[in-house]
Design a protein around this motif. Structure first.
Motif, mmCIF file in Angstrom:
data_model
loop_
_atom_site.group_PDB
_atom_site.id
_atom_site.type_symbol
_atom_site.label_atom_id
_atom_site.label_comp_id
_atom_site.label_asym_id
_atom_site.label_seq_id
_atom_site.Cartn_x
_atom_site.Cartn_y
_atom_site.Cartn_z
ATOM 1 N N VAL A 143 0.837 -1.202 0.000
ATOM 2 C CA VAL A 143 0.000 0.000 0.000
ATOM 3 C C VAL A 143 0.873 1.255 0.000
ATOM 4 C CG1 VAL A 143 -1.723 1.281 1.334
ATOM 5 C CG2 VAL A 143 -1.960 -1.177 1.010
ATOM 6 N N LYS A 144 1.959 1.204 0.745
ATOM 7 C CA LYS A 144 2.887 2.352 0.758
ATOM 8 C C LYS A 144 3.382 2.638 -0.661
ATOM 9 C CE LYS A 144 7.257 2.020 1.928
ATOM 10 N NZ LYS A 144 8.429 1.704 2.749
ATOM 11 N N GLU A 145 3.793 1.578 -1.368
ATOM 12 C CA GLU A 145 4.288 1.759 -2.739
ATOM 13 C C GLU A 145 3.199 2.328 -3.645
ATOM 14 O OE1 GLU A 145 7.327 1.516 -3.730
ATOM 15 O OE2 GLU A 145 7.984 0.810 -1.766
ATOM 16 N N GLU A 146 1.970 1.903 -3.409
ATOM 17 C CA GLU A 146 0.879 2.384 -4.257
ATOM 18 C C GLU A 146 0.630 3.874 -4.005
ATOM 19 O OE1 GLU A 146 -2.481 -0.245 -4.104
ATOM 20 O OE2 GLU A 146 -3.577 0.952 -5.599
ATOM 21 N N ILE A 147 0.657 4.264 -2.725
ATOM 22 C CA ILE A 147 0.459 5.687 -2.392
ATOM 23 C C ILE A 147 1.583 6.521 -3.018
ATOM 24 C CG2 ILE A 147 0.333 7.378 -0.518
ATOM 25 C CD1 ILE A 147 -0.715 5.075 1.298
ATOM 26 N N ILE A 148 2.810 6.032 -2.863
ATOM 27 C CA ILE A 148 3.957 6.764 -3.419
ATOM 28 C C ILE A 148 3.814 6.898 -4.933
ATOM 29 C CG2 ILE A 148 6.441 6.592 -3.889
ATOM 30 C CD1 ILE A 148 6.750 5.353 -1.094
ATOM 31 N N SER A 149 3.376 5.800 -5.549
ATOM 32 C CA SER A 149 3.275 5.829 -7.007
ATOM 33 C C SER A 149 2.215 6.848 -7.461
ATOM 34 C CB SER A 149 3.004 4.408 -7.494
ATOM 35 O OG SER A 149 2.080 4.381 -8.516
ATOM 36 N N ILE A 150 1.106 6.927 -6.735
ATOM 37 C CA ILE A 150 0.056 7.899 -7.113
ATOM 38 C C ILE A 150 0.592 9.330 -6.982
ATOM 39 C CG2 ILE A 150 -2.204 8.842 -6.471
ATOM 40 C CD1 ILE A 150 -2.944 5.952 -5.556
ATOM 41 N N PHE A 151 1.246 9.618 -5.853
ATOM 42 C CA PHE A 151 1.748 10.983 -5.658
ATOM 43 C C PHE A 151 2.918 11.299 -6.590
ATOM 44 C CE2 PHE A 151 -0.918 10.908 -1.934
ATOM 45 C CZ PHE A 151 -1.327 12.227 -1.819
ATOM 46 N N SER A 152 3.690 10.292 -6.935
ATOM 47 C CA SER A 152 4.821 10.594 -7.823
ATOM 48 C C SER A 152 4.319 10.983 -9.216
ATOM 49 C CB SER A 152 5.806 9.423 -7.891
ATOM 50 O OG SER A 152 5.183 8.344 -8.507
ATOM 51 N N ARG A 179 7.768 19.773 -3.061
ATOM 52 C CA ARG A 179 6.653 18.845 -3.323
ATOM 53 C C ARG A 179 7.123 17.453 -2.918
ATOM 54 N NH1 ARG A 179 3.083 19.872 -8.484
ATOM 55 N NH2 ARG A 179 5.086 20.565 -9.271
ATOM 56 N N ILE A 180 6.850 17.094 -1.672
ATOM 57 C CA ILE A 180 7.417 15.850 -1.147
ATOM 58 C C ILE A 180 6.344 14.931 -0.558
ATOM 59 C CG2 ILE A 180 9.761 16.635 -0.594
ATOM 60 C CD1 ILE A 180 8.555 16.999 2.357
ATOM 61 N N ILE A 181 6.711 13.671 -0.536
ATOM 62 C CA ILE A 181 5.884 12.671 0.132
ATOM 63 C C ILE A 181 6.799 11.928 1.093
ATOM 64 C CG2 ILE A 181 6.129 11.192 -1.921
ATOM 65 C CD1 ILE A 181 3.245 10.205 -0.968
ATOM 66 N N CYS A 182 6.340 11.776 2.338
ATOM 67 C CA CYS A 182 7.215 11.235 3.388
ATOM 68 C C CYS A 182 6.576 10.003 4.013
ATOM 69 C CB CYS A 182 7.453 12.254 4.493
ATOM 70 S SG CYS A 182 7.522 13.954 3.941
ATOM 71 N N PRO A 183 6.973 8.821 3.590
ATOM 72 C CA PRO A 183 6.469 7.607 4.229
ATOM 73 C C PRO A 183 7.357 7.247 5.418
ATOM 74 C CG PRO A 183 7.738 7.064 2.264
ATOM 75 C CD PRO A 183 7.873 8.539 2.469
ATOM 76 N N GLY A 184 6.781 6.639 6.430
ATOM 77 C CA GLY A 184 7.646 6.222 7.540
ATOM 78 C C GLY A 184 6.881 5.651 8.710
ATOM 79 N N GLU A 242 2.983 11.304 4.631
ATOM 80 C CA GLU A 242 2.725 12.726 4.713
ATOM 81 C C GLU A 242 2.989 13.304 3.331
ATOM 82 O OE1 GLU A 242 2.365 13.804 7.888
ATOM 83 O OE2 GLU A 242 2.335 15.958 7.520
ATOM 84 N N ALA A 243 2.178 14.272 2.923
ATOM 85 C CA ALA A 243 2.509 14.959 1.662
ATOM 86 C C ALA A 243 2.542 16.455 1.936
ATOM 87 C CB ALA A 243 1.483 14.636 0.588
ATOM 88 N N LEU A 244 3.466 17.141 1.290
ATOM 89 C CA LEU A 244 3.616 18.587 1.511
ATOM 90 C C LEU A 244 3.912 19.261 0.183
ATOM 91 C CD1 LEU A 244 4.164 20.969 3.638
ATOM 92 C CD2 LEU A 244 6.586 20.376 3.360
ATOM 93 N N TYR A 245 3.166 20.336 -0.067
ATOM 94 C CA TYR A 245 3.408 21.106 -1.301
ATOM 95 C C TYR A 245 3.491 22.577 -0.938
ATOM 96 C CZ TYR A 245 2.522 23.164 -5.924
ATOM 97 O OH TYR A 245 2.602 23.906 -7.072
#
Ligand code: DAH
Length: 339
Positions: free
Chosen positions: A107-116, A183-188, A208-211
């Protein structure tokens, strides 16, 4: 006759062959109906009676020898061929059991892929943090209950060293070191002093996402949220924002998605409301921008944060949070990697 038998015997003993075809040719030459040995048997009629016993015995021996020799040659050629065709030096001695990706990673990879796809890049920060990055820089009041021993694992007091309670700490790390646009996404992984149960754990995962840029508005946030929700839960997904409060965003909101199990009609899963909550978000509070050295008169931004376990539960309906950290292979085997 005896001479003939002896010379055939010597010839047969010396036979060799490198292919099936050669072996077959030898069989025909010696053992077929018109083969050399059969011809000798035909001549047997002409052998004088007193020699019949001896020659008969020799003839039989010769036939057995030829049969055995040719069978051996056939076997040797067969083995050699299967050796060269089937020998696979990369094969393991015992079958390898293929592992599966952990559902949280999937799920983490999927979230990252959507935001990327929206241009976000990954940022990471330490799990052992100081008070400033986790609380002070993010506009938490000095007496905010999150700083309480009951909620936060402290490693050391004065100066405070603690396990981060949210990935929002990565925001302040990046903001203090990077010029906008950001424009970052921070998984952890994050930690909270909670009693472990089916619905709470003392560690879990967030993204977390920050723009931050010039003129970032709430409309940008909303569009990003809608895109994310539809990519993650399907294109018919609706979103709903409810006003909320977080120290680091103003205004703040919580986002619900239309229940993807009943399609919004109402079911036990969404407690008959048709909606399920999935994340917190808002416009970055100007105090946070200023504390991190970003001019809040020039820049604005949005932030959002979500629990990966929560999203995973919604996608895969895992009922007990503890399953995620028990490493029971029967549970982990249920998940197929999509990426
Ligand atoms: N940090 C919040 C939490 O742990 C989640 C969150 C809410 C993050 C709102 C955000 C946000 O960036 O804007 O519950």
């Amino acid at each position: 006759m005896l001479d003939k038998i002896n010379s055939l015997k010597a010839a047969i003993e010396a036979l060799s062959a490198t292919s099936k075809e050669e072996v077959e040719a030898l069989r025909i030459k010696y053992l077929s109906k018109k083969g050399e040995i059969s011809l000798l048997f035909n001549d047997f009629r002409t052998v004088p009676n007193e020699q019949k016993k001896e020659i008969g015995q020799k003839l039989n021996e010769l036939k057995n020898l030829a049969t055995e020799k040719i069978n051996n040659l056939r076997e040797a050629v067969d083995n050699k061929q299967s050796d060269s065709n089937d020998l696979d030096l990369t094969r393991t001695a015992s079958p390898l059991r293929l592992g599966k990706r952990h559902p949280i990673s999937l799920v983490k990879e999927e979230i990252i892929s959507i935001f990327s796809r929206l241009g976000f890049t990954i940022a990471e920060g330490p799990e052992v943090e100081d008070d400033w990055h986790v609380f002070s820089s993010l506009n938490f009041a000095a007496d905010h209950p999150a700083r309480d021993m009951q909620d936060t694992f402290f490693i050391q007091r004065n100066p405070d060293v603690l396990l981060r309670t949210h990935t929002s700490s990565v925001q302040s790390r990046v903001m203090t070191t990077t010029e906008p646009p950001i424009r970052i996404i921070c998984p952890g992984r994050v930690y909270r002093n909670e009693a472990i149960s089916a619905r709470a754990h003392c560690f879990f995962h967030q993204v977390e996402a920050l723009y931050i840029d010039k003129d970032v508005s709430f409309a940008d946030l909303k569009q990003t949220l809608l895109y994310f929700a539809r990519e993650m839960f399907g294109k018919d997904t609706q979103i709903r924002l409810r006003p909320s409060y977080f120290p680091f965003t103003e205004p703040s909101a919580e986002m619900d998605i239309s229940c993807h199990i009943c399609g919004g009609k109402g079911c036990a899963f969404c407690k008959h409301t048709g909606w399920v909550e999935i994340l917190g978000c808002g416009m970055v509070d100007p105090n946070v921008l200023d504390a991190c050295g970003i001019d809040s008169k020039k820049y604005s931004g949005y932030a959002l944060g979500m629990g990966i376990e929560r999203i995973t539960n919604l996608k895969y309906r895992v009922k007990d949070l503890r399953m995620f950290s028990e490493n029971d292979v029967r549970f982990l085997d249920e998940f197929e990697a999509v990426h």
